[in-house]
Design a protein around this motif. Sequence first.
Motif, PDB file in Angstrom:
ATOM      1  N   ARG A 271       0.825  -1.226   0.000  1.00  0.00           N
ATOM      2  CA  ARG A 271       0.000   0.000   0.000  1.00  0.00           C
ATOM      3  C   ARG A 271       0.849   1.261   0.000  1.00  0.00           C
ATOM      4  O   ARG A 271       0.416   2.335  -0.422  1.00  0.00           O
ATOM      5  N   LEU A 272       2.079   1.133   0.506  1.00  0.00           N
ATOM      6  CA  LEU A 272       2.970   2.297   0.541  1.00  0.00           C
ATOM      7  C   LEU A 272       3.299   2.791  -0.861  1.00  0.00           C
ATOM      8  O   LEU A 272       3.655   3.955  -1.047  1.00  0.00           O
ATOM      9  N   ILE A 273       3.182   1.910  -1.843  1.00  0.00           N
ATOM     10  CA  ILE A 273       3.472   2.320  -3.225  1.00  0.00           C
ATOM     11  C   ILE A 273       2.402   3.306  -3.690  1.00  0.00           C
ATOM     12  O   ILE A 273       2.714   4.402  -4.155  1.00  0.00           O
ATOM     13  N   GLN A 274       1.122   2.944  -3.514  1.00  0.00           N
ATOM     14  CA  GLN A 274       0.063   3.848  -3.980  1.00  0.00           C
ATOM     15  C   GLN A 274      -0.050   5.113  -3.134  1.00  0.00           C
ATOM     16  O   GLN A 274      -0.391   6.175  -3.648  1.00  0.00           O
ATOM     17  N   THR A 275       0.268   5.013  -1.817  1.00  0.00           N
ATOM     18  CA  THR A 275       0.153   6.210  -0.968  1.00  0.00           C
ATOM     19  C   THR A 275       1.435   7.040  -0.977  1.00  0.00           C
ATOM     20  O   THR A 275       1.466   8.132  -0.427  1.00  0.00           O
ATOM     21  N   ARG A 276       2.505   6.508  -1.600  1.00  0.00           N
ATOM     22  CA  ARG A 276       3.848   7.131  -1.550  1.00  0.00           C
ATOM     23  C   ARG A 276       4.243   7.329  -0.088  1.00  0.00           C
ATOM     24  O   ARG A 276       4.860   8.324   0.292  1.00  0.00           O
ATOM     25  N   GLY A 277       3.820   6.379   0.746  1.00  0.00           N
ATOM     26  CA  GLY A 277       4.048   6.491   2.185  1.00  0.00           C
ATOM     27  C   GLY A 277       5.492   6.217   2.565  1.00  0.00           C
ATOM     28  O   GLY A 277       6.251   5.597   1.812  1.00  0.00           O
ATOM     29  N   ARG A 278       5.855   6.663   3.751  1.00  0.00           N
ATOM     30  CA  ARG A 278       7.226   6.495   4.241  1.00  0.00           C
ATOM     31  C   ARG A 278       7.188   5.945   5.653  1.00  0.00           C
ATOM     32  O   ARG A 278       6.438   6.430   6.500  1.00  0.00           O
ATOM     33  N   ILE A 279       8.004   4.924   5.925  1.00  0.00           N
ATOM     34  CA  ILE A 279       8.178   4.390   7.278  1.00  0.00           C
ATOM     35  C   ILE A 279       9.630   4.619   7.669  1.00  0.00           C
ATOM     36  O   ILE A 279      10.534   4.265   6.916  1.00  0.00           O
ATOM     37  N   GLU A 280       9.837   5.220   8.836  1.00  0.00           N
ATOM     38  CA  GLU A 280      11.208   5.471   9.276  1.00  0.00           C
ATOM     39  C   GLU A 280      11.341   5.193  10.764  1.00  0.00           C
ATOM     40  O   GLU A 280      10.531   5.669  11.569  1.00  0.00           O
ATOM     41  N   GLY A 281      12.338   4.423  11.129  1.00  0.00           N
ATOM     42  CA  GLY A 281      12.637   4.197  12.537  1.00  0.00           C
ATOM     43  C   GLY A 281      13.537   5.302  13.060  1.00  0.00           C
ATOM     44  O   GLY A 281      14.250   5.950  12.293  1.00  0.00           O
ATOM     45  N   PHE A 282      13.506   5.520  14.354  1.00  0.00           N
ATOM     46  CA  PHE A 282      14.379   6.552  14.926  1.00  0.00           C
ATOM     47  C   PHE A 282      14.757   6.209  16.354  1.00  0.00           C
ATOM     48  O   PHE A 282      14.075   5.439  17.028  1.00  0.00           O
ATOM     49  N   LEU A 283      15.852   6.806  16.798  1.00  0.00           N
ATOM     50  CA  LEU A 283      16.327   6.671  18.170  1.00  0.00           C
ATOM     51  C   LEU A 283      16.521   8.052  18.752  1.00  0.00           C
ATOM     52  O   LEU A 283      17.115   8.925  18.103  1.00  0.00           O
ATOM     53  N   VAL A 284      16.066   8.232  19.968  1.00  0.00           N
ATOM     54  CA  VAL A 284      16.146   9.559  20.586  1.00  0.00           C
ATOM     55  C   VAL A 284      17.589  10.054  20.684  1.00  0.00           C
ATOM     56  O   VAL A 284      17.862  11.249  20.570  1.00  0.00           O
ATOM     57  N   GLY A 285      18.538   9.123  20.832  1.00  0.00           N
ATOM     58  CA  GLY A 285      19.945   9.502  20.966  1.00  0.00           C
ATOM     59  C   GLY A 285      20.503  10.273  19.788  1.00  0.00           C
ATOM     60  O   GLY A 285      21.512  10.971  19.908  1.00  0.00           O
ATOM     61  N   ASP A 286      19.855  10.148  18.621  1.00  0.00           N
ATOM     62  CA  ASP A 286      20.319  10.871  17.426  1.00  0.00           C
ATOM     63  C   ASP A 286      19.789  12.300  17.381  1.00  0.00           C
ATOM     64  O   ASP A 286      20.088  13.040  16.450  1.00  0.00           O
ATOM     65  N   HIS A 287      18.961  12.674  18.371  1.00  0.00           N
ATOM     66  CA  HIS A 287      18.266  13.967  18.268  1.00  0.00           C
ATOM     67  C   HIS A 287      18.498  14.876  19.483  1.00  0.00           C
ATOM     68  O   HIS A 287      17.699  15.760  19.751  1.00  0.00           O
ATOM     69  N   TYR A 288      19.618  14.653  20.177  1.00  0.00           N
ATOM     70  CA  TYR A 288      19.876  15.483  21.364  1.00  0.00           C
ATOM     71  C   TYR A 288      20.160  16.947  21.017  1.00  0.00           C
ATOM     72  O   TYR A 288      20.117  17.805  21.894  1.00  0.00           O
ATOM     73  N   ASP A 289      20.407  17.218  19.725  1.00  0.00           N
ATOM     74  CA  ASP A 289      20.574  18.629  19.318  1.00  0.00           C
ATOM     75  C   ASP A 289      19.271  19.416  19.510  1.00  0.00           C
ATOM     76  O   ASP A 289      19.290  20.645  19.595  1.00  0.00           O
ATOM     77  N   LEU A 290      18.147  18.704  19.595  1.00  0.00           N
ATOM     78  CA  LEU A 290      16.849  19.370  19.803  1.00  0.00           C
ATOM     79  C   LEU A 290      16.571  19.673  21.276  1.00  0.00           C
ATOM     80  O   LEU A 290      15.594  20.350  21.592  1.00  0.00           O
ATOM     81  N   GLN A 291      17.415  19.146  22.175  1.00  0.00           N
ATOM     82  CA  GLN A 291      17.144  19.243  23.618  1.00  0.00           C
ATOM     83  C   GLN A 291      16.856  20.667  24.110  1.00  0.00           C
ATOM     84  O   GLN A 291      15.844  20.885  24.785  1.00  0.00           O
ATOM     85  N   PRO A 292      17.699  21.679  23.791  1.00  0.00           N
ATOM     86  CA  PRO A 292      17.417  23.026  24.320  1.00  0.00           C
ATOM     87  C   PRO A 292      16.068  23.577  23.845  1.00  0.00           C
ATOM     88  O   PRO A 292      15.287  24.119  24.645  1.00  0.00           O
ATOM     89  N   GLN A 293      15.784  23.385  22.561  1.00  0.00           N
ATOM     90  CA  GLN A 293      14.510  23.843  21.973  1.00  0.00           C
ATOM     91  C   GLN A 293      13.340  23.099  22.615  1.00  0.00           C
ATOM     92  O   GLN A 293      12.315  23.690  22.966  1.00  0.00           O
TER      93      GLN A 293
END
Length: 340
Positions: A271-293
């Motif tokens: 179904r992702l083909i017709q919806t052009r959908g995207r699935i992405e995994g993530f880890l909080v450790g990769d996003h500590y640059d967002l911490q102050p904001q």
Amino acid sequence: MSDTPTPPATAREWHLLSRPVGWPEPENFALVEAEVRTPGEGQVLVRNEYLSVDPYMRGRMSAAKSYVAPYELGKAMQGGAVGEVVASNAEGISVGDHVLHFLGWREYAVVDAKTAVTVDPQAAPLSAYLGVLGMTGLTAYAGLLRTASFKEGDSVFVSGAAGAVGSQVGQIAKLKGASRVIGSAGSDEKVKLLTEEYGFDAAFNYKNGPVSEQLRAAAPDGVDVYFDNVGGDHLEAAIGSLNRDGRIAVCGAISVYNNTEPAPGPRNLARLIQTRGRIEGFLVGDHYDLQPQFVQEVGAWVRSGELKYRETVVEGIENNLEAFLGVLRGDNTGKMIVKL
């Protein structure tokens, strides 16, 4: 500070004795007495006041290669903790300061100062730094806003929505202008909490019928964003309801953590083909640059009462293991915290 207690000679900590197969059992663990060490150069001794127990800890109990090293057998386990510095051998952190660190599952911890974050007990309750303003909060913030590229007007579905991460995802989406927020949870009581306290537009109990049918009824116009804490049938249902250019952020899969056989994957990935959908995994450790904001924006919502949070507090280090098992069972509403 003169009223800072003198550390004892020994204190209790939880060790992993053997690696659980399937559901963790009490015999896999032991609560032991350990020497309270004096901090070395660049270290502080912390008397832990609150400990965090989280689903990801189940993965660290296995020897399998993962994004973070497994717990070592016969040694103290680790996790988020916040407490008072009772001895300091480090510049910039004084006795009496409160710090957030990752040597939980114990009463006292010798922490490298460079890995500790000073927190202000006046700005928010100390326990909040383990949840709403801590790792779980940043997970919700980064996963929704960065990984799932949330934008105003999106329709958002969250699984595990009464948990610490899920409840925050739904509220942040509402505060940032979602057109509709739908949550799933495992009890009628939690469903009520989502709509009455957290402001979700719709919610359902996944035990009351097929998730795909309940989601279609709750989101007749489909979903633009799915924040996945559960995996399994929820992920399949979300793919089935995904709108064109929909985004799925995969945070966790608590429904399969104790499985000894691989869980069947979603059968509708095409179904992702017709919806052009995207699935992405993530880890909080990769996003500590967002911490102050994150702390600035979410801290303001917490102080104003616009963002609500719940904690399930278990008292005593002797109950740390039971609190952790409770998270895996879904006993908690909001963040599960152990108070020492």
